[in-house]
Design a protein around this motif. Structure first.
Motif, PDB file in Angstrom:
ATOM      1  N   PRO A   1       0.821  -1.226   0.000  1.00 31.11           N
ATOM      2  CA  PRO A   1       0.000   0.000   0.000  1.00 31.11           C
ATOM      3  C   PRO A   1       0.851   1.270   0.000  1.00 31.11           C
ATOM      4  CG  PRO A   1      -0.830  -1.586   1.602  1.00 31.11           C
ATOM      5  CD  PRO A   1       0.488  -2.103   1.136  1.00 31.11           C
ATOM      6  N   ASP A   2       1.961   1.257   0.747  1.00 22.52           N
ATOM      7  CA  ASP A   2       2.819   2.445   0.776  1.00 22.52           C
ATOM      8  C   ASP A   2       3.508   2.682  -0.564  1.00 22.52           C
ATOM      9  OD1 ASP A   2       2.169   3.216   3.290  1.00 22.52           O
ATOM     10  OD2 ASP A   2       4.039   2.577   4.245  1.00 22.52           O
TER      11      ASP A   2
ATOM     12  N   GLN B   1       2.193   2.102  -3.491  1.00 20.20           N
ATOM     13  CA  GLN B   1       1.203   2.769  -4.332  1.00 20.20           C
ATOM     14  C   GLN B   1       1.004   4.228  -3.917  1.00 20.20           C
ATOM     15  OE1 GLN B   1      -2.466   0.613  -4.649  1.00 20.20           O
ATOM     16  NE2 GLN B   1      -1.647  -0.689  -6.268  1.00 20.20           N
ATOM     17  N   ARG B   2       0.999   4.463  -2.631  1.00 18.77           N
ATOM     18  CA  ARG B   2       0.719   5.811  -2.141  1.00 18.77           C
ATOM     19  C   ARG B   2       1.877   6.769  -2.368  1.00 18.77           C
ATOM     20  NH1 ARG B   2      -1.105   7.475   4.070  1.00 18.77           N
ATOM     21  NH2 ARG B   2      -1.206   9.732   3.688  1.00 18.77           N
ATOM     22  N   TYR B   3       3.090   6.300  -2.127  1.00 19.95           N
ATOM     23  CA  TYR B   3       4.230   7.219  -2.119  1.00 19.95           C
ATOM     24  C   TYR B   3       5.119   7.123  -3.359  1.00 19.95           C
ATOM     25  CZ  TYR B   3       2.964   7.811   2.773  1.00 19.95           C
ATOM     26  OH  TYR B   3       2.279   8.077   3.934  1.00 19.95           O
TER      27      TYR B   3
END
Length: 747
Positions: free
Chosen positions: A545-546, A548-550
């Motif tokens: 998830p990180d 994709q986010r960052y």
């Protein structure tokens, strides 16, 4: 993916074919010199002009009058036939039963097509099959005879204390010594390597044999628009370029000059870095019209390239040193010290430094502690010590560091003092400097690298802070520190240069296996692109998830080097539709960048890793098989290919690849260790012990090998024998936490 960094150009090669390279018409220097006469005259005396030239009576400096040179069993004979320059290589010490005819058959004859450089050494290029050109293993020492020059010598004669055999990756016929890929783009104008990976063939082209106008002034090969006579006259008299209204260095009674005028831009300096840096190409050829970071990914200051304190170690050229210097951070640029067209320093001796540094403060015994006009009184000998490459080429460090005996003692870094005093040590230097300071000498020693440029302005607290900063940085780079809060303080310290912060970030994979995305985000958005590159390379330590986010937003970074680093960490991650187009564009940039180094093993391994990440297993196997074929002495190709077979549960193929690798590289500790792990997975512990024994013999200081040997020994001979082995290993490696922990486990 870790893009391969191009190593120094210690080239050398063979002439099998005399087929001519396809060379574009040379740049018409007459078009430039008609207006830029002084610049052209300066260029005529430059190293750039003689970077590469056709081998003829004018350019060749070596002795070809039946001269000889030897290196271990290798013998070279140099001769001239009309305007052709030849060398004959043969092996000495053949068995007595070999006849003279057999010895003659062993000899190989090579014609030199080009000279490569001119001083302090000149190398020679010869052509090989498949459009390749490489550098002959013997070079000419063009220094004066009283300096030890005017002789032929093997390029690895002093650097490596053993013979370079045909089974060595450094042998002159191997890809690492290939001119097309390693050095050509910085020794000629407008070079394109044009490598065909499927045929393992080059169709290289270039505009001019040497480094001329186009390398720094791309796009001006056509005549400029017509200018009136008045403007042309100004150009010819050099009046058209003036510091008036632009800016200049002014001392104004201060110990160190400050820049006065319009803010300086770094564009021209990054043009210099295109060649004066250790970097990975992202494009085929480069242009002065494009930013460095859209054409290259730079190496950082990590081992083994640099010493722990940032001083040069391997042949890394200038950029990495200069970007960590206080000179750079005060706005100093290459052209402040070097004539941009001749490349020579503007003033010889201390006068160069005294352009900006007060002679009353810095050119006196109260600063340097030595007699006037002595070697110790020369600024460069203390602040720009030399390291010798290619046997005779002494190059100065451009980080402009102040000699630090305490750092030298703790991290085994070079100490400039010992260059002139080789029989002394760091303790002696520390005592000497302390005595000078006690007697009032070395006033302003910190001022030369000071925070505000004023000599003597740093108080005791600031000095201690500077020392601690240098010590903490070296501790992490040397792998002697791992505390996360200490690392965070370093990364936040405004006095630490961006390239050093980026180098610290590059150490993080050795400290942890995961990172929180919100911690990394600040560095992914940092104003320094070097820090953004280093942060993007850490994306693999984030959760899915990180990532994709960052990481996805970084695909839109302004610089290609940052975008490619970000994409490498996104391989195998689900890409939302909103980012699909951007991802595809950067994926193409990555593919193109990897193709630039596909002529050597590292490039093929990188391509295979990308293919694996997107599920192209058969293509990856094929790529690694080709890597072994074109670069057989690169051990990582065997290990990566065997690892694919391991994941496919093809144990027989896995073992076969390791055995193939070991038959080619019997002295590779890494391959013996990888083979041992394969035996361990098969529970063949006795065979594993045999492989581990060889690995530990070849790499006795590698604690991991001893650790694994002890665990395998426990399976075969029991815990007491394993404990005894660990305790013996600790005698040689007393600081190994890994072995200490294993000892406690066994106890």
């Amino acid at each position: 993916m870790n893009l391969v960094v191009l190593l120094p150009c210690y080239l050398a090669l063979l002439l099998v074919s005399l087929s001519l390279f396809s060379i574009a018409n040379a740049t018409e220097f007459a078009d430039c010199q008609s207006c830029h006469r002084q610049q052209y005259q300066d260029w005529l005396s430059s190293d750039h002009r003689q970077a590469m030239q056709p081998a003829n009576r004018t350019t060749v400096k070596g002795d070809f009058n039946n001269a000889h040179a030897t290196h271990y069993q290798l013998s070279a004979h140099f001769s001239q036939k009309d305007d052709e320059y030849w060398a004959t290589l043969s092996k000495q010490g053949l068995a007595e039963e070999h006849s003279q005819i057999n010895q003659a058959e062993q000899a190989q004859h090579y014609q030199f097509a080009y000279t490569f450089g001119h001083y302090p050494l000149q190398q020679y290029l010869v052509k090989t099959a498949n459009g390749k050109m490489q550098v002959f293993p013997f070079a000419w020492d063009s220094r004066a005879a009283e300096q030890g020059g005017q002789r032929w010598f093997h390029i690895y004669q002093e650097a490596i204390g053993e013979q370079i055999t045909e089974q060595d990756r450094l042998h002159w016929l191997q890809p690492l010594q290939n001119w097309n890929g390693m050095c050509a783009d910085c020794h000629s104008d407008g070079f394109q390597r044009n490598y065909n990976a499927s045929k393992n063939r080059f169709d290289s082209k270039w505009q001019a044999d040497n480094v001329g106008c186009q390398s720094c002034h791309a796009g001006y090969q056509q005549p400029h628009p017509q200018v009136n006579r008045q403007v042309q006259a100004k150009v010819q008299s050099n009046d058209s370029i003036s510091s008036k209204g632009v800016g200049s260095w002014q001392r104004n009674q201060l110990p160190t000059a400050q820049w006065q005028g319009a803010a300086r831009t770094e564009g021209d300096m990054w043009n210099c870095f295109a060649c004066h840096s250790l970097r990975t190409p992202l494009t085929d050829g480069f242009s002065a019209n494009e930013h460095f970071l859209n054409q290259f990914s730079p190496s950082l200051l990590n081992a083994p390239l640099y010493h722990a304190d940032g001083q040069i170690k391997e042949e890394v050229y200038v950029m990495g040193s200069f970007l960590q210097s206080k000179m750079y951070h005060q706005g100093v640029q290459c052209v402040d010290c070097h004539n941009p067209h001749s490349g020579k320093v503007k003033i010889d001796g201390n006068g160069l430094c005294l352009q900006c540094h007060s002679p009353q403060v810095f050119n006196s015994k109260t600063h340097h502690g030595h007699s006037d006009n002595s070697q110790g009184a020369q600024c460069v000998n203390c602040h720009m010590p030399t390291t010798t490459y290619m046997g005779v080429d002494a190059r100065r460090d451009h980080s402009f560091k102040v000699p630090n005996p305490e750092l030298a003692k703790q991290f085994d870094t070079p100490l400039a003092c010992l260059t002139c005093h080789p029989k002394q040590n760091a303790d002696w230097a520390q005592i000497k400097i302390a005595s000078w300071q006690a007697n009032g000498a070395l006033d302003g020693i910190d001022g030369i690298n000071g925070i505000d440029g004023k000599a003597g302005s740093i108080n005791g607290f600031q000095k201690a802070a500077k020392h601690q900063l240098a010590f903490d940085y070296a501790s992490f780079i040397a792998g002697k520190a791992s505390h996360p809060e200490r690392l965070a303080r370093l990364l936040d310290d405004p006095q630490l240069p961006a390239i050093q912060k980026a180098s610290l970030l590059a150490q993080i994979p050795y400290l942890t296996q995961s990172l929180p995305g919100n911690w990394l985000a600040r560095y992914l958005q940092h104003e320094s692109p070097l820090i953004r590159i280093a942060a993007a390379n850490l994306g693999s330590l984030l959760s899915a998830p990180d990532k994709q986010r960052y990481m996805l937003p970084v695909l839109a970074d302004q610089f290609k080097a940052v975008r490619i680093a970000a994409l490498s960490s996104l391989m195998g991650t689900d890409i939302p539709a909103a980012y699909a187009k951007q991802y595809a564009q950067v994926f193409n940039e990555l593919s193109s960048a990897q193709a630039q180094v596909a002529w050597r093993g590292e490039g093929r391994v990188n391509i295979a890793q990308r293919q694996l990440a997107v599920g192209q297993t058969e293509q990856a196997i094929n790529q690694l098989t080709q890597a072994i074929a074109i670069d057989p002495y690169f051990e990582a190709s065997y290990i990566n290919l065997a690892d694919i077979y391991r994941n496919l549960v093809k144990v027989s193929e896995e073992v076969n690849i390791y055995q193939q690798g070991l038959s080619t590289l019997p002295k590779s500790a890494t391959l013996h260790y990888a083979m041992a792990l394969s035996w361990v997975r098969q529970q063949q512990y006795r065979q594993a012990l045999n492989s581990l024994a060889k690995a530990t013999q070849l790499a006795p200081n590698e604690a991991q090998y001893h650790y694994t040997y002890a665990l395998a020994l426990e399976k075969v001979a029991g815990r007491p024998a394993a404990l005894s082995y660990v305790q013996q290993a600790l005698v040689s490696l007393p600081q190994s936490a890994l072995l200490k922990n294993l000892e406690q486990y066994f106890l």
